[in-house]
Design an enzyme around this catalytic site. Structure first.
Site, PDB file in Angstrom:
ATOM      1  N   ARG A  92      39.047  37.649  28.859  1.00  0.00           N
ATOM      2  CA  ARG A  92      37.706  37.925  28.327  1.00  0.00           C
ATOM      3  C   ARG A  92      37.802  38.487  26.911  1.00  0.00           C
ATOM      4  O   ARG A  92      36.987  38.168  26.049  1.00  0.00           O
ATOM      5  CB  ARG A  92      36.978  38.903  29.244  1.00  0.00           C
ATOM      6  CG  ARG A  92      36.258  38.260  30.427  1.00  0.00           C
ATOM      7  CD  ARG A  92      37.111  37.290  31.212  1.00  0.00           C
ATOM      8  NE  ARG A  92      36.426  36.698  32.340  1.00  0.00           N
ATOM      9  CZ  ARG A  92      36.554  37.141  33.590  1.00  0.00           C
ATOM     10  NH1 ARG A  92      37.342  38.184  33.868  1.00  0.00           N
ATOM     11  NH2 ARG A  92      35.914  36.531  34.569  1.00  0.00           N
ATOM     12  N   ASP A 130      39.484  33.490  43.624  1.00  0.00           N
ATOM     13  CA  ASP A 130      38.199  34.160  43.812  1.00  0.00           C
ATOM     14  C   ASP A 130      37.051  33.364  43.203  1.00  0.00           C
ATOM     15  O   ASP A 130      37.233  32.577  42.290  1.00  0.00           O
ATOM     16  CB  ASP A 130      38.247  35.554  43.183  1.00  0.00           C
ATOM     17  CG  ASP A 130      38.498  35.494  41.677  1.00  0.00           C
ATOM     18  OD1 ASP A 130      39.423  34.752  41.274  1.00  0.00           O
ATOM     19  OD2 ASP A 130      37.795  36.173  40.911  1.00  0.00           O
ATOM     20  N   GLU A 131      35.875  33.612  43.712  1.00  0.00           N
ATOM     21  CA  GLU A 131      34.617  33.115  43.137  1.00  0.00           C
ATOM     22  C   GLU A 131      34.692  31.631  42.745  1.00  0.00           C
ATOM     23  O   GLU A 131      34.330  31.234  41.647  1.00  0.00           O
ATOM     24  CB  GLU A 131      34.224  33.973  41.930  1.00  0.00           C
ATOM     25  CG  GLU A 131      33.981  35.430  42.300  1.00  0.00           C
ATOM     26  CD  GLU A 131      33.725  36.326  41.106  1.00  0.00           C
ATOM     27  OE1 GLU A 131      33.137  37.403  41.278  1.00  0.00           O
ATOM     28  OE2 GLU A 131      34.127  35.964  39.977  1.00  0.00           O
ATOM     29  N   TYR A 163      37.620  49.560  40.594  1.00  0.00           N
ATOM     30  CA  TYR A 163      37.240  48.706  39.460  1.00  0.00           C
ATOM     31  C   TYR A 163      36.963  49.576  38.230  1.00  0.00           C
ATOM     32  O   TYR A 163      35.920  50.230  38.131  1.00  0.00           O
ATOM     33  CB  TYR A 163      36.039  47.832  39.831  1.00  0.00           C
ATOM     34  CG  TYR A 163      36.478  46.467  40.320  1.00  0.00           C
ATOM     35  CD1 TYR A 163      37.611  46.338  41.129  1.00  0.00           C
ATOM     36  CD2 TYR A 163      35.790  45.319  39.978  1.00  0.00           C
ATOM     37  CE1 TYR A 163      38.029  45.096  41.568  1.00  0.00           C
ATOM     38  CE2 TYR A 163      36.203  44.063  40.424  1.00  0.00           C
ATOM     39  CZ  TYR A 163      37.319  43.965  41.214  1.00  0.00           C
ATOM     40  OH  TYR A 163      37.751  42.739  41.650  1.00  0.00           O
ATOM     41  N   ASP A 184      36.298  48.806  35.227  1.00  0.00           N
ATOM     42  CA  ASP A 184      35.293  48.360  34.263  1.00  0.00           C
ATOM     43  C   ASP A 184      33.901  48.872  34.611  1.00  0.00           C
ATOM     44  O   ASP A 184      32.969  48.734  33.810  1.00  0.00           O
ATOM     45  CB  ASP A 184      35.277  46.831  34.164  1.00  0.00           C
ATOM     46  CG  ASP A 184      35.044  46.164  35.510  1.00  0.00           C
ATOM     47  OD1 ASP A 184      35.706  46.557  36.481  1.00  0.00           O
ATOM     48  OD2 ASP A 184      34.215  45.241  35.595  1.00  0.00           O
ATOM     49  N   TRP A 223      38.637  44.690  34.248  1.00  0.00           N
ATOM     50  CA  TRP A 223      38.075  43.459  33.707  1.00  0.00           C
ATOM     51  C   TRP A 223      37.461  43.782  32.352  1.00  0.00           C
ATOM     52  O   TRP A 223      36.883  44.851  32.166  1.00  0.00           O
ATOM     53  CB  TRP A 223      37.033  42.885  34.664  1.00  0.00           C
ATOM     54  CG  TRP A 223      37.579  42.632  36.028  1.00  0.00           C
ATOM     55  CD1 TRP A 223      37.420  43.404  37.144  1.00  0.00           C
ATOM     56  CD2 TRP A 223      38.409  41.535  36.430  1.00  0.00           C
ATOM     57  NE1 TRP A 223      38.091  42.857  38.204  1.00  0.00           N
ATOM     58  CE2 TRP A 223      38.710  41.709  37.793  1.00  0.00           C
ATOM     59  CE3 TRP A 223      38.929  40.430  35.755  1.00  0.00           C
ATOM     60  CZ2 TRP A 223      39.501  40.814  38.511  1.00  0.00           C
ATOM     61  CZ3 TRP A 223      39.718  39.530  36.469  1.00  0.00           C
ATOM     62  CH2 TRP A 223      39.995  39.725  37.820  1.00  0.00           C
ATOM     63  N   THR A 224      37.560  42.864  31.402  1.00  0.00           N
ATOM     64  CA  THR A 224      37.286  43.244  30.014  1.00  0.00           C
ATOM     65  C   THR A 224      36.112  42.510  29.365  1.00  0.00           C
ATOM     66  O   THR A 224      36.041  42.413  28.146  1.00  0.00           O
ATOM     67  CB  THR A 224      38.545  43.048  29.154  1.00  0.00           C
ATOM     68  OG1 THR A 224      38.922  41.666  29.161  1.00  0.00           O
ATOM     69  CG2 THR A 224      39.687  43.906  29.642  1.00  0.00           C
TER      70      THR A 224
END
Length: 627
Positions: free
Chosen positions: A167, A345-346, A437, A439, A483-484
């Site tokens: 990201r 994932d996802e 998490y 973030d 996560w960025t």
């Protein structure tokens, strides 16, 4: 008692009890303070008793020399004022990463079975020294540490932090700096999220377009997820990637610090950057661009979603598996650890459902649900990894559709996936978003830039990685994830990581029985001072109040709490600025009707300490039943 005896006793008490408290993170298994101090001087010698201890001893000398300017050197020997000893006969209590540290006025002796234990011992040693030990330049200080006996070893073998570099790209130097910080906290695993929709960050020589195209996107400012789509012909100039030489350098750097790097190549979803380079690997084969942070999906609040742009590899195309074989051949050669993380994932399956090739494959496999194609895909990927001598590791979605007994699961959607995997006999790394998490917002959502959830340091600290009813042998350990999407710089990555990563380091290293939140708060605050000297950023959100509202007897009611002990909360609702002479919160308050604005300030020991928080009535109304 004679006067001389009395004087001696008072001097003894002064020396013993005037020492600063021992403030270590993570907390060791056993800490026994002794009388006296050890003083580090220019004449201090650093010795190691076996050649395998040399690298650790040299690292210690370098770490001490920067702030002290002493020019200490490490030598083989058995009589150093700082002595690093590897056991000839292993101490079964210490295992591979444990150590003992015995500091007296005469010497400091660190003993371990393996170099990793010595390494963790010197991290504790430097935390015992004054905070100035973290300075990047020579400073004047009294370099003493308290006499103490410490026995220490980790609770879990997997103690990890994940950094997402897709990201937002972080340079080789920044990644090394981040790893160095984690190693000092006794983390031993760096999960490197190298590919996603927003950038492919690792050079694959047999597939050059992955970095020629997939590593770059059009420049965009503003909130990630709300940005404008690329314009036709707009040059993609924002991004970057790591060459294979960069990877080798970072892996070697981490190994010296006893950190294992686990790479992640996220498939079959989250593959938009790969498809930008090789669109023929998708179902529609339509051209796509590396996403710069546009809203390319719709989320429905219950975990389901729809992709507006295809970002999934085609499981029915044999060319996909040939592509992945090339990718994993080169990845496996670069990372010596046993695992490769494959994401999982996802994964949106809407394009699969409409694809004739996928429908034909489902008929061939005699499966009725398109979701089961992910199980087929993952089984193919696992065979590729096995051929490279690697083990498959993935997010808990890999359980859907079935996985082999040898697969390891990383449980992120709460703890349910981890429990299910452990009961099925899979090894598990616990990393639930609700506790790990990094973030997520750390304090009041009106203070930090907005994101979709929040996680306080106290909650991270409260986490217990072994769920009730689960055999602990299947829980490898735990991990925090950064996560960025909203993190464009290393400085801000630090802000989001700490102090929650300090809290999690204790969750993963220290015995469950030594965890104590008020005690941790004191140690955490001493590490704020150390971070200031070391120029490491961190959040001070723990000083901000937790503000909730509910409805009682038809009235809007205010409730506030402090995350740490000793906070006083003062508030106003009359459009004045609060201070220590304003109304002090002590119990729930019924708020009056009308267009009021709540302002809250926190104090400790009569001094302001937190952010000013301002909430209009509509904001307060929206909080009913939340936070």
């Amino acid at each position: 008692m004679k006067f001389s005896q009395t004087l001696f006793f008072l001097l003894y008490v002064t020396i013993v009890f005037a020492q600063p408290p021992i403030q270590l993170i993570p907390q060791p298994v056993s800490v026994q303070p002794q009388s006296g101090v050890f003083t580090l001087t220019k004449s201090t010698t650093i010795h190691y008793n076996q050649a395998d201890g040399r690298a650790v001893a040299e690292m210690l000398s370098q770490q001490l020399n920067v702030p002290t300017g002493f020019g200490l050197s490490a030598k083989e020997g058995k009589s150093g004022k700082i002595q690093l000893n590897l056991n000839a006969t292993p101490n079964s209590q210490l295992g591979g990463e444990g150590y003992t540290l015995d500091a007296s006025s005469k010497a400091v002796v660190i003993t371990a079975n393996r170099p990793a234990g010595l390494f963790y011992g010197i991290q504790t040693l430097t935390q015992l020294l004054p905070k100035e030990i973290g300075s990047k330049k020579v400073v004047t200080a009294t370099w003493t540490l308290p006499a103490v006996k410490i026995t220490d070893y980790p609770r879990f073998g997997w103690r990890g932090i994940m950094l997402d570099v897709s990201r937002n790209f972080f340079t080789k130097t920044e990644v090394k700096q981040y790893i160095d910080q984690l190693a000092k906290l006794k983390y031993n695993t760096f999960h490197w999220h190298l590919t996603d929709d927003n950038g492919w960050r690792i050079e694959i020589k047999s597939l050059p377009k992955l970095t020629e195209v997939g590593a770059w996107r059009v420049p965009r400012a503003g909130h990630f997820g709300d940005r404008a789509d690329p314009k036709p012909g707009e040059p993609a100039t924002s991004g970057g990637f790591y060459t294979q030489d960069d990877i080798r350098e970072i892996v070697a750097y981490a190994q010296v610090r006893n950190v294992t790097i686990v790479p992640e190549i996220d498939v079959p979803g989250h593959s938009m950057a790969a498809l930008a380079a090789y669109p023929e690997l998708s179902c529609t084969k339509a051209p796509v661009t590396v996403n710069p942070g546009t809203p390319f999906s719709e989320w429905y609040g219950n975990g389901t979603f729809k992709m507006k742009v295809e970002n999934t590899l085609n499981p029915s195309d044999e060319n996909v598996y040939a592509f992945l074989d090339k990718v994993f051949t080169e990845v496996a050669a670069l990372f010596p650890n046993p695992y490769i993380h494959v994401g999982g994932d996802e994964c949106y399956k809407g394009y699969w459902a409409n694809d004739p090739g996928c429908q034909a494959l489902m008929k061939q496999l005699n499966i009725r649900h398109v979701e089961d194609l992910q199980g087929y895909f993952m089984s193919r990927v696992e065979k590729i990894l096995t051929a490279k001598g690697k083990k498959l590791l993935g997010w808990d979605e890999i359980l859907e559709g079935g996985i082999s007994p040898g697969a390891t699961v990383m449980s992120w959607r709460g703890i349910k996936g981890g429990i299910e995997a452990a009961h099925a006999g899979h090894n598990v790394v616990m990393t639930p978003s609700t506790f790990a998490y990094l973030d997520y917002n750390q304090g009041d959502p009106t203070i930090d830039p907005p994101i979709y959830a929040s996680l306080r340091t106290q909650k991270s600290y409260s986490y217990e990685p072994v769920p009730d009813g689960v055999d602990a042998k299947y829980i490898l350990g735990g991990q925090g994830n950064l996560w960025t999407e909203q993190i464009p710089t290393l400085r801000y990555a630090e802000y989001m990581t700490y102090p929650r990563a300090w809290a999690l380091s204790e969750v993963f290293w220290s015995p469950k029985t030594v965890k104590n939140w008020p005690d941790f708060v004191q140690r955490m605050e001493s590490h704020f001072d150390r971070a200031d000297v070391a120029q490491i950023n961190y959040s001070r959100a723990i000083y901000d109040p937790i503000i909730r509202t509910n409805i009682k007897d038809g009235k809007l009611q205010l409730e506030m709490a402090g995350e740490i002990p000793g906070l006083d909360m003062y508030y106003t609702i009359d459009d004045t600025m609060p201070d220590q002479f304003s109304t002090k919160y002590s119990q729930p308050v019924n708020l009056p009707d009308g267009p009021i604005t709540l302002r809250v300030a926190t104090y400790r020991s009569g001094k302001p300490i937190g952010h000013l928080i301002t909430l209009k009535r509509d904001d307060l109304q929206k909080r009913v039943g939340r936070f």
